[in-house]
Motif scaffolding. Sequence first.
Motif, PDB file in Angstrom:
ATOM      1  N   SER A 226       2.943 -40.177   9.958  1.00  0.00           N
ATOM      2  CA  SER A 226       3.574 -41.205   9.122  1.00  0.00           C
ATOM      3  C   SER A 226       3.357 -40.959   7.628  1.00  0.00           C
ATOM      4  O   SER A 226       4.036 -41.561   6.796  1.00  0.00           O
ATOM      5  N   ASP A 227       2.432 -40.084   7.271  1.00  0.00           N
ATOM      6  CA  ASP A 227       2.210 -39.778   5.849  1.00  0.00           C
ATOM      7  C   ASP A 227       3.441 -39.155   5.210  1.00  0.00           C
ATOM      8  O   ASP A 227       3.606 -39.231   3.979  1.00  0.00           O
ATOM      9  N   TRP A 228       4.308 -38.549   6.021  1.00  0.00           N
ATOM     10  CA  TRP A 228       5.492 -37.890   5.480  1.00  0.00           C
ATOM     11  C   TRP A 228       6.578 -38.879   5.079  1.00  0.00           C
ATOM     12  O   TRP A 228       7.627 -38.482   4.558  1.00  0.00           O
TER      13      TRP A 228
ATOM     14  N   SER B  84      13.001 -39.498   4.704  1.00  0.00           N
ATOM     15  CA  SER B  84      13.502 -40.771   5.227  1.00  0.00           C
ATOM     16  C   SER B  84      14.082 -40.550   6.621  1.00  0.00           C
ATOM     17  O   SER B  84      14.162 -39.399   7.104  1.00  0.00           O
ATOM     18  N   ASP B  85      14.467 -41.610   7.269  1.00  0.00           N
ATOM     19  CA  ASP B  85      15.109 -41.547   8.596  1.00  0.00           C
ATOM     20  C   ASP B  85      14.217 -40.885   9.640  1.00  0.00           C
ATOM     21  O   ASP B  85      14.714 -40.207  10.556  1.00  0.00           O
ATOM     22  N   ASP B  86      12.875 -41.049   9.490  1.00  0.00           N
ATOM     23  CA  ASP B  86      11.917 -40.531  10.483  1.00  0.00           C
ATOM     24  C   ASP B  86      11.925 -39.016  10.611  1.00  0.00           C
ATOM     25  O   ASP B  86      11.435 -38.470  11.611  1.00  0.00           O
ATOM     26  N   LEU B  87      12.475 -38.320   9.621  1.00  0.00           N
ATOM     27  CA  LEU B  87      12.455 -36.859   9.657  1.00  0.00           C
ATOM     28  C   LEU B  87      11.066 -36.336   9.305  1.00  0.00           C
ATOM     29  O   LEU B  87      10.343 -36.934   8.502  1.00  0.00           O
ATOM     30  N   LEU B  88      10.705 -35.194   9.878  1.00  0.00           N
ATOM     31  CA  LEU B  88       9.433 -34.529   9.600  1.00  0.00           C
ATOM     32  C   LEU B  88       9.683 -33.051   9.363  1.00  0.00           C
ATOM     33  O   LEU B  88      10.719 -32.510   9.782  1.00  0.00           O
ATOM     34  N   PRO B  89       8.770 -32.361   8.689  1.00  0.00           N
ATOM     35  CA  PRO B  89       8.898 -30.904   8.568  1.00  0.00           C
ATOM     36  C   PRO B  89       8.926 -30.260   9.963  1.00  0.00           C
ATOM     37  O   PRO B  89       8.269 -30.739  10.889  1.00  0.00           O
TER      38      PRO B  89
ATOM     39  N   ASN C 144      15.569 -30.294  15.007  1.00  0.00           N
ATOM     40  CA  ASN C 144      14.992 -31.250  14.067  1.00  0.00           C
ATOM     41  C   ASN C 144      13.699 -31.815  14.625  1.00  0.00           C
ATOM     42  O   ASN C 144      13.558 -31.985  15.840  1.00  0.00           O
ATOM     43  N   CYS C 145      12.774 -32.090  13.726  1.00  0.00           N
ATOM     44  CA  CYS C 145      11.499 -32.694  14.124  1.00  0.00           C
ATOM     45  C   CYS C 145      11.531 -34.157  13.683  1.00  0.00           C
ATOM     46  O   CYS C 145      11.721 -34.448  12.504  1.00  0.00           O
ATOM     47  N   TRP C 146      11.338 -35.059  14.634  1.00  0.00           N
ATOM     48  CA  TRP C 146      11.457 -36.481  14.368  1.00  0.00           C
ATOM     49  C   TRP C 146      10.125 -37.190  14.586  1.00  0.00           C
ATOM     50  O   TRP C 146       9.349 -36.841  15.468  1.00  0.00           O
TER      51      TRP C 146
END
Length: 248
Positions: free
Chosen positions: A155-157, A162-167, A182-184
């Motif tokens: 959640s730090d990201w 936005s939109d629950d996207l992650l690296p 995609n990483c969610w």
Amino acid sequence: MSILTGSANAVKYTLFGFNLIFLITGIILIAVGAGVGAVYTGYELFLAGKFFSIPTFLIVIGSFIIVISFFGCWGALKENYCLVLSFSIMLAIIFILELAAGISGYVLRNDASKLIQTSLTTSLKEYGGDNQNATTRLWDDVQREFDCCGVTSYSDWNVTFSDDLLPISCCTVPVGAVGSFNCWANVTSVDVRHGYGCLDGFSSYISAHAVSLGAAGVVIAILQFFGVIFACYIAREIKIRNGITGFM
């Protein structure tokens, strides 16, 4: 011909043997300092300057030990009062510096988590963009190497995406995946998204190397403490037998 007899003569050769050990410990300090420094260099963007000062300090001390060990060897064999006295003084200084470096290593271990957390949190906003900057590459390397995501959790990201996207590096790409991936944050399977933050694993890894710095400094300082005692005793015996007056 030796002017020392009996126990003093035995201590003289013991001091000579200790100097050979000091030579080896100097090499060990250089190796430990260089090794830990090399490990830290790979993560320099996430580490404060003090993480590099102690390894450098040990390298300098190790180099100094190698130099002064020749003073000790030559002074002990030649029974030269000035050389042995100079050696004992320099060794006492090195003892204090090593002890300080060792204690600093243990202190750094205790402070590592807080320092690293500050650096990681600050660097979150520098991730991504059109240019793949050094911070982005290092975050990806850390998250893949330690199977983690974010500082304390994924959640730090939220401050960056936005939109629950992650690296992508926060997730393990499934075997056989084809096309885009995609990483969610809302992925429920921990087999895909890394379930833990990077702080604990990364700081433990850095702290373990800080402990090796502290242990090397303290253990070798203890050995040198006995060397100081031997050197002072030999210098005193040489002074008495040569009828030297003055210091000591």
